[in-house]
Design an enzyme around this catalytic site. Structure first.
Site, short mmCIF file in Angstrom:
data_model
loop_
_atom_site.label_atom_id
_atom_site.label_comp_id
_atom_site.label_asym_id
_atom_site.label_seq_id
_atom_site.Cartn_x
_atom_site.Cartn_y
_atom_site.Cartn_z
N TYR A 9 -9.86 -10.49 -6.37
CA TYR A 9 -8.98 -10.46 -7.58
C TYR A 9 -9.13 -11.54 -8.41
O TYR A 9 -8.77 -11.37 -9.74
CB TYR A 9 -7.56 -10.29 -6.96
CG TYR A 9 -7.00 -9.17 -6.33
CD1 TYR A 9 -6.79 -7.94 -7.04
CD2 TYR A 9 -7.14 -9.02 -4.81
CE1 TYR A 9 -6.58 -6.77 -6.41
CE2 TYR A 9 -6.56 -7.95 -4.20
CZ TYR A 9 -6.59 -6.81 -4.86
OH TYR A 9 -6.11 -5.60 -4.42
N ARG B 224 0.69 -1.21 0.01
CA ARG B 224 0.13 0.03 -0.06
C ARG B 224 1.02 1.11 -0.04
O ARG B 224 1.95 1.44 0.35
CB ARG B 224 -0.80 0.10 1.23
CG ARG B 224 -1.78 -1.34 1.37
CD ARG B 224 -2.81 -1.19 2.62
NE ARG B 224 -3.60 -2.13 2.90
CZ ARG B 224 -3.23 -3.35 3.34
NH1 ARG B 224 -1.93 -3.53 3.82
NH2 ARG B 224 -4.25 -4.38 3.56
N HIS C 175 -3.60 -8.77 3.37
CA HIS C 175 -5.18 -9.00 3.71
C HIS C 175 -5.40 -9.67 4.93
O HIS C 175 -4.86 -10.92 5.23
CB HIS C 175 -5.52 -9.74 2.56
CG HIS C 175 -5.92 -8.85 1.20
ND1 HIS C 175 -5.88 -9.45 0.14
CD2 HIS C 175 -5.83 -7.28 1.04
CE1 HIS C 175 -6.06 -8.21 -0.90
NE2 HIS C 175 -6.01 -7.27 -0.35
N ARG D 90 -0.97 -1.86 -7.03
CA ARG D 90 -1.36 -2.80 -6.05
C ARG D 90 -2.10 -4.04 -6.83
O ARG D 90 -2.13 -5.29 -6.80
CB ARG D 90 -1.82 -2.26 -4.79
CG ARG D 90 -2.15 -3.40 -3.84
CD ARG D 90 -2.54 -2.77 -2.37
NE ARG D 90 -3.17 -3.37 -1.51
CZ ARG D 90 -2.69 -4.34 -0.52
NH1 ARG D 90 -1.12 -4.29 -0.60
NH2 ARG D 90 -3.29 -4.87 0.22
N HIS E 153 -2.76 2.54 -5.89
CA HIS E 153 -3.69 1.23 -5.62
C HIS E 153 -3.77 0.49 -6.91
O HIS E 153 -3.93 -0.82 -6.68
CB HIS E 153 -4.95 1.56 -4.98
CG HIS E 153 -5.38 0.72 -4.04
ND1 HIS E 153 -4.54 0.55 -2.77
CD2 HIS E 153 -6.46 -0.03 -3.91
CE1 HIS E 153 -5.38 -0.34 -1.98
NE2 HIS E 153 -6.51 -0.83 -2.82
N LYS F 153 -1.67 -2.57 8.12
CA LYS F 153 -2.98 -2.29 8.73
C LYS F 153 -3.14 -3.01 10.16
O LYS F 153 -2.85 -4.15 10.27
CB LYS F 153 -4.27 -2.62 7.89
CG LYS F 153 -4.32 -1.58 6.72
CD LYS F 153 -5.76 -1.91 6.18
CE LYS F 153 -5.88 -0.69 5.07
NZ LYS F 153 -7.14 -0.84 4.30
#
Length: 333
Positions: free
Chosen positions: A314, A184, A305, A282, A279, A208
């Site tokens: 995806y 990210r 994730h 990504r 993004h 995250k």
């Protein structure tokens, strides 16, 4: 929106209060004394205990202030009056003011986090949040570069990078690393020199929720990083640089806005390549990994994730691309 609004109707008064768009967003200072300290305390909980990003904390705090302001408008003088009816009328007002599905989903999540915290800390005896529903945001198929488009854009960025231009060396290293690792933009900007293991070609990334992961990168990215560190970084380094891997033109840590500008400029410089941001790189990295045979679990780990369902999105991208190719090339499509 109608089908996703809960069945229990809110009072006409509260709906009316919520439906009119506010001229200015409510602030902590507009809240009654019994409510005024709650947004800041809630934000501290999100930051210190849940380890959410500053951006997320700001968004959730703003939503919490809006919920409490609406509670006040409905006649509630402290948080014990925060019921499911109040939450529903607040969300209905947000919808009437023009909030989209994704925004409503985010704000409902903020409200649920607020009531869960209030319940856990004994401020309310029952948590109404789990019964608050909101529309599911529609996920759009992202812009994904073809492998040859990514190759062309990165090649052009590399061709334009020279010792005489440290910024161009940096920009080439930035786009190479974004595409090579799928990190990210915030993760890229947070990288320090010690986070790069050049011998093993690995990045240590803080993602995250404070989750750390290790991500590999290939030879092209390694060569771009080598050029930046050997010939570019010293020209931008100042006392403000500290250990930051990527630097802005004034020597401080490179910021996300500058990275977005860099990516757009690199892609726009190559005719026929779709314009997207960090993004998009990504998304492209994830899609190309799956198209190349990578399994979902590995891609999940690489991208950081929390759940496999996010990575599974995806697979829809790759299916859509296959369908487009089939429609374009098969004689009986």
């Amino acid at each position: 929106m109608t089908e996703s609004m809960p069945a229990e109707p809110a009072s006409a008064e509260s709906i009316s209060a919520a439906s009119a768009p506010e001229k200015t967003a409510p602030t902590d200072t507009t809240l009654a004394p019994e409510l005024a300290d709650l947004p800041a305390e809630f934000a501290r909980h999100l930051s210190l205990e849940r380890n959410l990003s500053p951006h997320t904390v700001r968004a959730y705090r703003g939503d919490a202030t809006s919920v409490l302001a609406h509670l006040q408008e409905c006649g509630g003088d402290d948080i014990t009056a925060l019921t499911l009816r109040v939450l529903r009328s607040w969300l209905a007002g947000q919808h009437a003011a023009g909030a989209g599905r994704a925004t409503l989903a985010r704000r409902a999540a903020s409200a649920r986090a607020l009531t869960a915290w209030a319940h856990a800390t004994g401020r309310i005896t029952e948590d109404p949040g789990p019964r608050l529903s909101a529309p599911t945001p529609r996920r759009q198929i992202p812009v994904v570069l073809r492998a040859q488009d990514a190759e062309a854009a990165l090649g052009a960025a590399g061709a334009g990078a020279s010792e005489a231009d440290p910024v161009a060396l940096r920009d080439h290293a930035v786009v190479e690393m974004l595409y090579a690792t799928g990190v990210r933009v915030a993760e890229l900007c947070a990288l320090d020199l010690d986070d790069v293991d050049r011998d093993a070609r690995l990045l240590t990334v803080m993602g995250k929720g404070g989750r750390q992961r290790v991500v590999p990168f290939g030879l092209p990215a390694d060569r771009a990083i080598d050029a930046w560190l050997a010939k570019g970084r010293a020209h931008l380094r100042t006392s403000a640089s500290a250990a930051a891997l990527f630097l802005g033109v004034r020597g401080g840590r490179l910021n996300q806005r500058a990275v977005r500008r860099v990516v757009h400029e690199v892609l726009r410089a190559v005719p026929g390549v779709p314009d997207t941001g960090p993004h998009g790189l990504r998304h492209s990295a994830a899609t190309h990994l799956l198209e190349g045979g990578a399994d979902l679990r590995s891609v999940q780990e690489l991208l950081g994730h929390a759940t496999l369902s996010t990575t599974q999105f995806y697979t829809h991208v790759t299916v859509e691309r296959l369908k487009a190719i089939h429609d374009r090339t098969h004689p009986r499509s």
